[in-house]
Write an enzyme that holds these catalytic residues in place. Sequence first.
Site, PDB file in Angstrom:
ATOM      1  N   ASP A  34       0.888  -1.169   0.000  1.00 35.86           N
ATOM      2  CA  ASP A  34       0.000   0.000   0.000  1.00 35.86           C
ATOM      3  C   ASP A  34       0.921   1.213   0.000  1.00 35.86           C
ATOM      4  O   ASP A  34       2.140   1.074   0.073  1.00 35.86           O
ATOM      5  CB  ASP A  34      -0.936  -0.007   1.220  1.00 35.86           C
ATOM      6  CG  ASP A  34      -2.258   0.704   0.899  1.00 35.86           C
ATOM      7  OD1 ASP A  34      -2.198   1.830   0.361  1.00 35.86           O
ATOM      8  OD2 ASP A  34      -3.326   0.136   1.164  1.00 35.86           O
ATOM      9  N   ASP A  53       3.863   2.091  -4.810  1.00 42.22           N
ATOM     10  CA  ASP A  53       2.846   2.746  -5.628  1.00 42.22           C
ATOM     11  C   ASP A  53       2.492   1.772  -6.759  1.00 42.22           C
ATOM     12  O   ASP A  53       3.365   1.400  -7.555  1.00 42.22           O
ATOM     13  CB  ASP A  53       3.449   4.054  -6.175  1.00 42.22           C
ATOM     14  CG  ASP A  53       2.500   4.762  -7.130  1.00 42.22           C
ATOM     15  OD1 ASP A  53       1.438   4.201  -7.477  1.00 42.22           O
ATOM     16  OD2 ASP A  53       2.849   5.885  -7.550  1.00 42.22           O
ATOM     17  N   TYR A 142     -15.396   5.489 -12.431  1.00 46.84           N
ATOM     18  CA  TYR A 142     -15.161   4.253 -11.666  1.00 46.84           C
ATOM     19  C   TYR A 142     -15.771   3.063 -12.405  1.00 46.84           C
ATOM     20  O   TYR A 142     -15.124   2.024 -12.601  1.00 46.84           O
ATOM     21  CB  TYR A 142     -15.776   4.408 -10.275  1.00 46.84           C
ATOM     22  CG  TYR A 142     -15.668   3.198  -9.389  1.00 46.84           C
ATOM     23  CD1 TYR A 142     -14.444   2.779  -8.888  1.00 46.84           C
ATOM     24  CD2 TYR A 142     -16.802   2.475  -9.028  1.00 46.84           C
ATOM     25  CE1 TYR A 142     -14.357   1.677  -8.056  1.00 46.84           C
ATOM     26  CE2 TYR A 142     -16.724   1.374  -8.192  1.00 46.84           C
ATOM     27  CZ  TYR A 142     -15.493   0.978  -7.710  1.00 46.84           C
ATOM     28  OH  TYR A 142     -15.414  -0.113  -6.888  1.00 46.84           O
TER      29      TYR A 142
HETATM   30  N1  SER Z   1     -18.692   0.643  -2.986  1.00 47.05           N
HETATM   31  C1  SER Z   1     -18.247   1.154  -4.223  1.00 47.05           C
HETATM   32  C2  SER Z   1     -18.487   2.610  -4.331  1.00 47.05           C
HETATM   33  O1  SER Z   1     -19.479   3.076  -3.807  1.00 47.05           O
HETATM   34  C3  SER Z   1     -18.945   0.467  -5.343  1.00 47.05           C
HETATM   35  O2  SER Z   1     -18.238  -0.634  -5.731  1.00 47.05           O
HETATM   36  O3  SER Z   1     -17.733   3.283  -4.937  1.00 47.05           O
END
Ligand code: SER
Length: 313
Positions: A34, A53, A142
């Site tokens: 980490d 990293d 994401y």
């Molecule tokens: N728990 C995550 C989030 O809210 C979703 O995978 O970003």
Amino acid sequence: MKRILITGANGQIGSELRETLAAQYGSDQVISIDLNKPAGYDAKKLGVLESVDVTDRQAIEKIIDQYQVGTVFHLVGILSGKGELNPDLAWNVNVSSLKYVLDFAKEKSLRVFWPSSIAVFGPTSPKEQTPQITTLEPTSIYGVTKVAGELLCNYYFNKYRVDVRSLRFPGLISYKTPPGGGTTDYAVEIFYEALKRQAYTSFLKRDTVLPMMYMPDAIRAILELMASPSDDLTIRTSYNLTAISFSVAELATEIQKHIPAFQLSTDPDHRQKIADSWPRSIDDSIARRDWGWRHAFDLSAMTREMLKNLQAQ
Ligand code: SER
């Protein structure tokens, strides 16, 4: 036995998984990486923790070679709320580092676990009982990184027979690490605030329903998936997985059964848009069929355990 490497080891999943793996295989078998070493880190109990990293390809390779790693739990990730604030960082951490790990897996015959998310789904996916195979058009960076990652995993399995396995986690609820920038993290923060102030202001609206899971179920899911015979697995992108779905208001009502004075208010922020684009419930019947997935914690058991454990802390 070849050693186990955990990336993102101080994170929500990592800090609990390394404890379980160190207890199961011995702390000398578990290597954590980490960015930082938390004060008071107990290497004797949890295994070596190196500051690395994950966007540094050479540094990862050095650790894999030095410690003779055979399995990588590549958990590092920038979550959805934080990712929107820095999309480049989300891409580099979530996708580039996965590609490095898959390349090393191909060259050095490593097994890999990588967490995906319900964030792979978007506004054009069905909201209820979202199936395993459906449209994946996420609107958060994401979610974009998780779709890209899933396709990479599937590609490396099909083309190079890399034994990579993955789960699409719902919101994970746990008490051992503080909430870390996710959209589902309201369901973690609410417990801290319920105990501290008997009140919580949610960044999601009261009627927002999301799929969720208590962390012990998630850890068991990872271990069961990794222990399954390779031939039983029919999904190499990432398995749909779920336990419970509830709204913000339903969670507050459950908490009020233990803390009657608890008050919920709401003040939605940019994460509401992300939550609105995600499923309300998930169909995980393929995980249940292929490797026998069963969740153990429902809403009332999870709430009771969260309050009990946080209070003890
Ligand atoms: N728990 C995550 C989030 O809210 C979703 O995978 O970003």
